[in-house]
Scaffold this motif. Structure first.
Motif, PDB file in Angstrom:
ATOM      1  N   UNK A 197      -8.173 -39.041   8.407  1.00 10.13           N
ATOM      2  CA  UNK A 197      -6.792 -39.165   8.879  1.00 10.13           C
ATOM      3  C   UNK A 197      -6.796 -39.618  10.329  1.00 10.13           C
ATOM      4  N   UNK A 198      -5.671 -40.127  10.749  1.00 11.08           N
ATOM      5  CA  UNK A 198      -5.542 -40.587  12.126  1.00 11.08           C
ATOM      6  C   UNK A 198      -5.387 -39.374  13.035  1.00 11.08           C
ATOM      7  N   UNK A 199      -6.265 -39.269  14.023  1.00 14.32           N
ATOM      8  CA  UNK A 199      -6.182 -38.203  15.005  1.00 14.32           C
ATOM      9  C   UNK A 199      -5.361 -38.661  16.195  1.00 14.32           C
ATOM     10  N   UNK A 200      -5.389 -37.902  17.265  1.00 12.75           N
ATOM     11  CA  UNK A 200      -4.625 -38.262  18.458  1.00 12.75           C
ATOM     12  C   UNK A 200      -5.131 -39.555  19.084  1.00 12.75           C
ATOM     13  N   UNK A 201      -6.456 -39.752  19.084  1.00 12.24           N
ATOM     14  CA  UNK A 201      -7.019 -40.949  19.710  1.00 12.24           C
ATOM     15  C   UNK A 201      -7.778 -41.830  18.734  1.00 12.24           C
ATOM     16  N   UNK A 202      -8.506 -41.219  17.811  1.00 16.06           N
ATOM     17  CA  UNK A 202      -9.293 -41.969  16.836  1.00 16.06           C
ATOM     18  C   UNK A 202      -9.128 -41.305  15.470  1.00 16.06           C
ATOM     19  N   UNK A 203      -9.648 -41.962  14.446  1.00 16.31           N
ATOM     20  CA  UNK A 203      -9.641 -41.358  13.121  1.00 16.31           C
ATOM     21  C   UNK A 203     -10.579 -40.156  13.104  1.00 16.31           C
ATOM     22  N   UNK A 204     -10.270 -39.195  12.240  1.00 18.32           N
ATOM     23  CA  UNK A 204     -11.061 -37.979  12.135  1.00 18.32           C
ATOM     24  C   UNK A 204     -11.371 -37.701  10.674  1.00 18.32           C
ATOM     25  N   UNK A 205     -12.464 -37.004  10.443  1.00 15.62           N
ATOM     26  CA  UNK A 205     -12.866 -36.622   9.092  1.00 15.62           C
ATOM     27  C   UNK A 205     -12.820 -35.110   8.976  1.00 15.62           C
ATOM     28  N   UNK A 206     -12.101 -34.608   7.980  1.00 16.44           N
ATOM     29  CA  UNK A 206     -12.029 -33.175   7.721  1.00 16.44           C
ATOM     30  C   UNK A 206     -13.311 -32.777   6.982  1.00 16.44           C
ATOM     31  N   UNK A 207     -14.185 -31.992   7.606  1.00 18.78           N
ATOM     32  CA  UNK A 207     -15.447 -31.633   6.959  1.00 18.78           C
ATOM     33  C   UNK A 207     -15.263 -30.799   5.696  1.00 18.78           C
ATOM     34  N   UNK A 224     -18.800 -39.035  -0.314  1.00 23.50           N
ATOM     35  CA  UNK A 224     -18.526 -39.750  -1.567  1.00 23.50           C
ATOM     36  C   UNK A 224     -19.411 -39.316  -2.727  1.00 23.50           C
ATOM     37  N   UNK A 225     -20.183 -38.235  -2.550  1.00 17.65           N
ATOM     38  CA  UNK A 225     -20.965 -37.683  -3.658  1.00 17.65           C
ATOM     39  C   UNK A 225     -19.980 -37.324  -4.770  1.00 17.65           C
ATOM     40  N   UNK A 226     -20.317 -37.744  -5.985  1.00 14.77           N
ATOM     41  CA  UNK A 226     -19.439 -37.515  -7.126  1.00 14.77           C
ATOM     42  C   UNK A 226     -18.512 -38.696  -7.408  1.00 14.77           C
ATOM     43  N   UNK A 227     -18.311 -39.532  -6.404  1.00 12.83           N
ATOM     44  CA  UNK A 227     -17.450 -40.705  -6.556  1.00 12.83           C
ATOM     45  C   UNK A 227     -18.232 -42.014  -6.505  1.00 12.83           C
ATOM     46  N   UNK A 228     -19.098 -42.146  -5.513  1.00 16.50           N
ATOM     47  CA  UNK A 228     -19.834 -43.392  -5.266  1.00 16.50           C
ATOM     48  C   UNK A 228     -21.273 -43.080  -4.867  1.00 16.50           C
ATOM     49  N   UNK A 229     -22.126 -44.098  -4.927  1.00 17.71           N
ATOM     50  CA  UNK A 229     -23.522 -43.932  -4.524  1.00 17.71           C
ATOM     51  C   UNK A 229     -23.690 -43.840  -3.017  1.00 17.71           C
ATOM     52  N   UNK A 230     -22.757 -44.452  -2.269  1.00 14.59           N
ATOM     53  CA  UNK A 230     -22.828 -44.457  -0.813  1.00 14.59           C
ATOM     54  C   UNK A 230     -21.474 -44.076  -0.243  1.00 14.59           C
ATOM     55  N   UNK A 231     -21.488 -43.516   0.959  1.00 17.87           N
ATOM     56  CA  UNK A 231     -20.235 -43.160   1.631  1.00 17.87           C
ATOM     57  C   UNK A 231     -19.456 -44.433   1.921  1.00 17.87           C
ATOM     58  N   UNK A 232     -18.291 -44.548   1.349  1.00 20.72           N
ATOM     59  CA  UNK A 232     -17.508 -45.774   1.453  1.00 20.72           C
ATOM     60  C   UNK A 232     -17.021 -46.054   2.869  1.00 20.72           C
ATOM     61  N   UNK A 233     -16.701 -45.018   3.615  1.00 23.99           N
ATOM     62  CA  UNK A 233     -16.243 -45.238   4.990  1.00 23.99           C
ATOM     63  C   UNK A 233     -17.354 -45.863   5.827  1.00 23.99           C
ATOM     64  N   UNK A 234     -18.586 -45.406   5.629  1.00 19.87           N
ATOM     65  CA  UNK A 234     -19.726 -45.956   6.351  1.00 19.87           C
ATOM     66  C   UNK A 234     -19.923 -47.419   5.959  1.00 19.87           C
ATOM     67  N   UNK A 235     -19.758 -47.715   4.692  1.00 20.80           N
ATOM     68  CA  UNK A 235     -19.949 -49.076   4.195  1.00 20.80           C
ATOM     69  C   UNK A 235     -18.968 -50.064   4.815  1.00 20.80           C
ATOM     70  N   UNK A 269     -14.946 -45.433  17.671  1.00 17.77           N
ATOM     71  CA  UNK A 269     -13.942 -45.876  16.701  1.00 17.77           C
ATOM     72  C   UNK A 269     -12.926 -46.795  17.392  1.00 17.77           C
ATOM     73  N   UNK A 270     -12.604 -47.909  16.719  1.00 19.11           N
ATOM     74  CA  UNK A 270     -11.636 -48.867  17.265  1.00 19.11           C
ATOM     75  C   UNK A 270     -10.290 -48.790  16.544  1.00 19.11           C
ATOM     76  N   UNK A 271     -10.090 -47.760  15.729  1.00 20.23           N
ATOM     77  CA  UNK A 271      -8.830 -47.555  15.007  1.00 20.23           C
ATOM     78  C   UNK A 271      -8.435 -48.778  14.180  1.00 20.23           C
ATOM     79  N   UNK A 272      -9.390 -49.311  13.458  1.00 23.81           N
ATOM     80  CA  UNK A 272      -9.128 -50.521  12.670  1.00 23.81           C
ATOM     81  C   UNK A 272      -8.421 -50.220  11.349  1.00 23.81           C
ATOM     82  N   UNK A 273      -8.297 -48.954  10.982  1.00 25.91           N
ATOM     83  CA  UNK A 273      -7.599 -48.536   9.761  1.00 25.91           C
ATOM     84  C   UNK A 273      -8.329 -48.878   8.464  1.00 25.91           C
ATOM     85  N   UNK A 274      -9.599 -49.237   8.531  1.00 21.35           N
ATOM     86  CA  UNK A 274     -10.327 -49.652   7.336  1.00 21.35           C
ATOM     87  C   UNK A 274     -10.864 -48.466   6.536  1.00 21.35           C
TER      88      UNK A 274
END
Length: 81
Positions: free
Chosen positions: A25-35, A41-52, A9-14
């Motif tokens: 959310x922003x972690x101590x060094x890189x962004x983190x995903x709360x599992x 994005x199931x229920x919202x979009x066809x593909x995971x938007x962060x990955x896109x 992760x390059x912390x690009x904030x995208x």
């Protein structure tokens, strides 16, 4: 499966604003995903938007949080009431 941001992760904030569940959310060094909030994005979009939108492809399936599409949909329903 929930997703995981690797140390590439390059912390690009995208990714953070793209998550409809507020799982990123922003972690101590890189962004983190709360599992507990990630539904890939199931229920919202066809593909995971962060990955896109990730410019360095550092978001992968989290091997410690394996979930089926049905599990992700149930989590989505619980999160959205």
């Amino acid at each position: 499966m929930a997703l995981l941001i690797t140390d590439e992760c390059i912390n690009c904030d995208v990714c953070e604003p793209e998550c409809p569940n507020g799982a990123i959310s922003r972690g101590e060094e890189i962004y983190e995903i709360d599992p507990n909030l990630c539904t890939e994005c199931v229920g919202h979009h066809d593909k995971a938007q962060c990955v896109e939108v990730c410019p360095v492809d550092c978001i992968i399936s989290d091997p410690d949080h394996k979930e089926s599409k049905d599990d992700l949909m149930a989590k989505y329903r619980a999160l959205t009431g």
